[in-house]
Design an enzyme around this catalytic site. Structure first.
Site, short mmCIF file in Angstrom:
data_model
loop_
_atom_site.label_atom_id
_atom_site.label_comp_id
_atom_site.label_asym_id
_atom_site.label_seq_id
_atom_site.Cartn_x
_atom_site.Cartn_y
_atom_site.Cartn_z
N ALA A 73 -81.14 34.55 -34.31
CA ALA A 73 -79.67 34.59 -34.30
C ALA A 73 -79.21 35.97 -33.85
O ALA A 73 -79.99 36.92 -33.84
CB ALA A 73 -79.13 34.28 -35.69
N GLN A 75 -77.54 38.34 -35.27
CA GLN A 75 -77.85 39.39 -36.25
C GLN A 75 -79.26 39.20 -36.83
O GLN A 75 -79.49 39.39 -38.03
CB GLN A 75 -76.81 39.42 -37.36
CG GLN A 75 -75.51 40.09 -36.95
CD GLN A 75 -75.68 41.59 -36.69
OE1 GLN A 75 -76.58 42.25 -37.22
NE2 GLN A 75 -74.81 42.15 -35.86
N SER A 76 -80.22 38.86 -35.99
CA SER A 76 -81.59 38.63 -36.46
C SER A 76 -82.26 39.93 -36.90
O SER A 76 -82.37 40.88 -36.12
CB SER A 76 -82.40 38.00 -35.32
OG SER A 76 -83.78 38.03 -35.63
N ASN A 77 -82.73 39.94 -38.14
CA ASN A 77 -83.53 41.07 -38.62
C ASN A 77 -84.92 41.05 -38.00
O ASN A 77 -85.53 42.09 -37.78
CB ASN A 77 -83.66 41.01 -40.14
CG ASN A 77 -82.32 41.01 -40.83
OD1 ASN A 77 -81.57 41.97 -40.73
ND2 ASN A 77 -82.01 39.93 -41.54
N ALA A 79 -85.63 40.04 -34.94
CA ALA A 79 -85.52 40.59 -33.58
C ALA A 79 -85.56 42.12 -33.64
O ALA A 79 -86.29 42.76 -32.88
CB ALA A 79 -84.22 40.11 -32.94
#
Ligand SMILES: *Cc1c(COP(=O)(O)O)cnc(C)c1O
Length: 338
Positions: A73, A75-77, A79
């Site tokens: 997503a 706001q992917s942590n 990523a």
């Protein structure tokens, strides 16, 4: 079971602390509450994906990759931790970001995890939601391979049997901490999403015959789907580490009553959990994962599911940097006294 048999690139600050939360315990008047600080794994503000990436990125290196690719997503942590890990290893990193919330908020789209993705040198591209993102990623990877790049693709959340080894290891680490400090633990609770954290933990706990119930609090999928995802990955992970059959279907328990409107949409109970953890324990949760996990944890304590006389552990999976993408969810106008 011997984790040293699998390639691993050490990166996380381990072991993460195990701490008692005295003020939250007093506030809720139920079980003695402890927290396992996987928000403190150290890589670019930390979080649970770093443990998985230790095994995934080692595999990438072994395969001679010069580029890693993943998806998540906006706001992917996951990523952000992948981008940071790739920077440290001198690998190129490309990320497909899925617009799951349809937010037009500038901080959501550019601050928090996104600014860190870019600071670590990763390139990103935006996708509308509803696609099979792992399949989309493979298509993009082929275009880079056609140009001569050696691309290692990592599924969303780093959740495959290789990534789950990171949480098999965390189960061992926690058990060592419990035993060394003579802490008899009655329950472990954490936020569950792409399933790798819960799958790894349940395999590790069952392989040790720990007899400690594990509860995942869902952030996206309905209960049946979430439990099936975790179970399927746990079965494959158990096979990988040479313990086939160690996890039974009933060992996998998820409670998905705290998702709210959907993935990445803050809930009232989650925002309350953020305030409680911040004001009582000086611990930062995130609105997407750990706050919903903590909201379920708090509600189940209030309902007497976890009781006085028991000792429970909340595994903090990280994500606090997403707060800067979600500042619009908070109203602090009453904090300005002049
Ligand atoms: C990814 C993530 C989770 C969920 O872990 P999974 O292994 O995907 O189930 C929980 N909390 C945070 C902060 C995360 O980034």
């Amino acid at each position: 079971m011997h984790l040293a048999r699998y390639p691993r690139h050490f990166m996380a600050h381990l072991p993460t602390p195990l701490e008692r939360m005295d003020r939250l315990t007093a506030e809720l008047g139920g079980p003695e509450i402890w927290i396992k600080r996987d928000d403190c794994t150290g890589l670019s503000t930390g979080g649970n994906k770093t443990r998985k990436l230790e095994f995934l990125m080692a595999e990438a290196q072994l395969e001679g990759a010069d580029m890693v690719m993943t998806q998540g997503a906006t706001q992917s942590n996951h990523a952000r931790q992948t981008a940071a890990f790739a920077a440290k290893l001198g690998m190129q990193c490309h990320i497909l970001l899925e617009d799951r919330t349809h937010s037009n908020n500038d901080n959501y789209n550019h601050n928090g995890n996104v600014i860190l993705d870019h600071l670590h040198g990763a390139t990103t591209e935006k996708y509308s939601d509803g696609l099979d993102m792992n399949a989309e990623m493979e298509k993009v990877a082929e275009t880079y391979r056609a140009k001569g790049k050696k691309v290692y693709t990592i599924p969303g959340g780093g959740s495959n049997p290789t990534g789950a080894l990171g949480y098999v290891n965390c189960a061992f680490e926690m058990m060592g901490q419990f035993n060394d400090r003579a802490l008899k633990i009655d329950h472990i609770v954490h936020a569950t999403g792409s399933a790798g954290t819960q799958a790894g933990l349940v395999v590790g706990l069952k392989a040790m015959n720990a007899n400690i119930p594990l509860l995942g609090i869902g952030v996206r999928a309905p209960k049946a789907k979430q439990e099936e995802n975790v179970y399927n990955l746990a079965v494959k992970t158990a096979e990988k580490i040479g313990c086939p059959g160690v996890v039974q279907r009933e060992d996998v328990v998820a409670n998905t009553d705290y998702v709210g409107e959907g993935y990445g949409i803050p809930t009232e109970s989650g925002l309350e959990a953020i305030s409680m953890f911040a004001e009582l324990e000086a611990i930062l949760l995130d609105p997407v994962y750990s706050a919903k996990g903590a909201a379920g944890f708090i509600d189940l304590i209030r309902k007497g599911h976890f009781k006085k006389g028991e000792r429970v552990v909340f595994l903090h999976t990280g994500g606090s940097v997403a707060l800067f993408g979600y500042n619009a969810a908070f109203d602090f106008s009453n904090r300005w006294v002049s």
